[in-house]
Every structure is written in C-alpha cells, then in structure tokens.
Design an enzyme around this catalytic site. Sequence first.
Site, short mmCIF file in Angstrom:
data_model
loop_
_atom_site.label_atom_id
_atom_site.label_comp_id
_atom_site.label_asym_id
_atom_site.label_seq_id
_atom_site.Cartn_x
_atom_site.Cartn_y
_atom_site.Cartn_z
N HIS A 118 32.37 7.63 -7.27
CA HIS A 118 31.92 7.60 -8.67
C HIS A 118 30.82 8.61 -8.93
CE1 HIS A 118 33.54 3.24 -9.26
NE2 HIS A 118 34.51 4.14 -9.25
N CYS A 126 28.27 20.94 -15.12
CA CYS A 126 28.36 21.58 -16.44
C CYS A 126 29.62 21.10 -17.15
CB CYS A 126 28.42 23.11 -16.29
SG CYS A 126 28.64 23.96 -17.87
N CYS A 129 31.89 24.54 -17.64
CA CYS A 129 32.57 25.29 -16.56
C CYS A 129 32.80 24.43 -15.33
CB CYS A 129 31.75 26.52 -16.20
SG CYS A 129 30.25 26.17 -15.28
N THR A 186 30.63 -5.67 -3.68
CA THR A 186 31.27 -5.26 -4.93
C THR A 186 32.01 -6.44 -5.54
OG1 THR A 186 32.83 -3.70 -5.97
CG2 THR A 186 33.31 -4.35 -3.70
N SER A 187 32.01 -6.46 -6.87
CA SER A 187 32.63 -7.59 -7.60
C SER A 187 34.14 -7.46 -7.66
CB SER A 187 32.07 -7.64 -9.03
OG SER A 187 32.38 -6.43 -9.72
#
Length: 242
Positions: A118, A126, A129, A186-187
């Site tokens: 993630h 940017c 670009c 983590t859920s």
Amino acid sequence: MASGEAAVNPNKIFVLTGAGVSAESGLSTFRDTGGLWTHYKVEDVASLAGYERDPARVLEFYNLRRDIHRDVKANPAHEALGRLQRAWAARGGEVTICTQNIDHLHEQGGAENVIHMHGELGKVRCHDCGDVTAADGELSLALGCVACGRIGGLRPHVVWFGEVPLEMDLIYEKLAGADLFVSIGTSGSVYPAAGFVAAARSGGVPTMEINLAPSENAQLFTFTRYGKASEAVPAWVSQLVG
Ligand code: BV8
C-alpha cells in the site's frame, strides 16, 4: 505451539502484516475503536477521488501521519520478524514480509526487502510523471517535481482505495511458493490483501492468524493465536527459531 502447528516445518514463510503489528508502537489502527477511520472519512483522505477533489486536505492528512511516525519505534513484534527472516535465510529458507502498512517499522526491526503493497509514507510520487522519490518533509501544493518540474502535483506514494496495490506479481509469486502463510495484525477487511489467505488455502498451504481478535476471515485459518502482537509474535518466532 498447537500440536498441528508443530507438524508444519516451513521453509518458505509468507507473512502479511497490517496496522495491528504497529499498534503497540503507538500508531493508530484504522477500524479499531478510536482508529483513523473514526476521525476521517476514507473517501476524503484515502481515495483518488478525494485527492482530486481536495488535494490540500489529503496532503494534510498524510503530513499529520508523517509527524506522528517520526517518534515511533519498532516493537518486539517487528524485531521478532526481523530475527525470523535472518534465521531462515541462514538455514537456506526464506521469509517474505508483505505489509499493508506505510510505516518503516519492519525495516527498523531488522527486516529486509519488505513489500509495501500500500506504499510508503516516506516516499512521494508525482501525479503527472509518476516519478517516486524519498521525502520525509511536509508535502504541499507549492512543491515541484524534481523529474518533470510540475508544481502542485506531488502526492504521497500511497495506494488509495480504487488504486492498484504495488508489487502484486511478486506477491502472488511468493504466495504460490510459500509453505506457510501467516497473517498478523490485520482485520482482513481490505482486498486484495484480505484474499491472500484464500489464495494460500487453495494451494494447500497451511495458514495462521496472529491477531488481537478474530479477523473477518478468521474461519479461513488453519491455526490461530490471539493476543498482542508484541507478545504473540516473539513467542511464535522463539518456538520456530529456538
Ligand atoms: C484494489 C492507504 C484492484 C494507505 C489503504 C473485493 C471485495 C470487496 C472490495 C474490494 C474487492 N477488491 C477491491 C475492493 C475495493 C477495496 C476494498 O478492499 N474495500 C474494502 C473496504 C471492502 N480495495 C481497493 O480499493 C484496493 N485496490 O483492489 O485494486 C486490484 C485488485 C487486485 C489486483 C489488482 C488490482 C486498494 C486497497 C488499499 C487502500 N489503502 N490505505 C494508508 O493510508 O495507510 S487501506 C488501509 O486498510 C491500510 O492500508 C490498512 O493497512 C488496510 C487494512 O487495514 P488493517 O491493516 O487490517 O487495519 P485495521 O484497523 O482494519 O485492523 C487492525 C487489526 O489489528 C484488527 O484486526 C485488530 O484486532 C488488530 N490489532 C489491533 N491491535 C493489535 C492488533 N493485533 C495484534 N496486536 C495488537 N496490539
């Protein structure tokens, strides 16, 4: 170690982590009580549409998180995973650490080649670009891209809802080659990460969840260990590494 776990002698371990692994370092999770999503609307600060609607608000959200990240340290869970990765490499095995987190606490804990699916808080991209550079200062619309010079197009190098997570080919390659899949903190509510356990199971790979509480896909795990990551992860690693 549950009796079934002892029967698994993994050589290639795939570890997926989420916000829970960094919670005891002082970083808010997303969906627990008081988590980030109780103070911010996802669609406003973690979606491309939200960024295009109000880029300044999104930059402010990530500047705030960057400030908070400056003072946090890796906890025993990050350090245990770094220890496991080194021990396994020394014996010809492999530990892949894939995290949904944008912090660098796995690296601080000694892990290498961490897959940040993630994105990373310490990098900017940017919007024009696509150039990605390391940056840990405040982001603002007044800044220009070092590659194309465009002013006002710098965004966090973070994957928002509706955007394609990073390094998916590498992730599925490592998942396919694993002989143990471990999900920590983590859920199980965000895809495609939440689907990795099903992918592992479909390949006949044993799966384990280490979490404070059962996740949304807890029923898909062969083994489960519930408790705080800073205690449960070192305990698991010590049983593996000795
Ligand atoms: C995509 C930005 C296409 C970075 C984030 C299929 C079905 C349904 C929906 C979808 C689907 N496929 C796609 C979607 C849409 C969407 C999605 O999943 N929506 C959900 C809400 C239903 N997914 C996407 O848009 C993704 N893109 O799918 O593209 C594609 C797919 C495959 C291949 C190619 C293309 C993009 C998702 C990324 C979104 N960006 N964040 C940032 O700002 O940080 S998501 C955000 O949630 C964070 O990244 C976070 O890491 C992630 C998951 O949350 P968790 O880490 O699990 O945190 P949470 O608070 O939820 O849970 C914490 C857990 O820790 C709890 O279980 C708690 O018990 C535990 N815990 C707490 N304390 C401790 C602890 N455990 C141990 N010890 C403790 N002390």
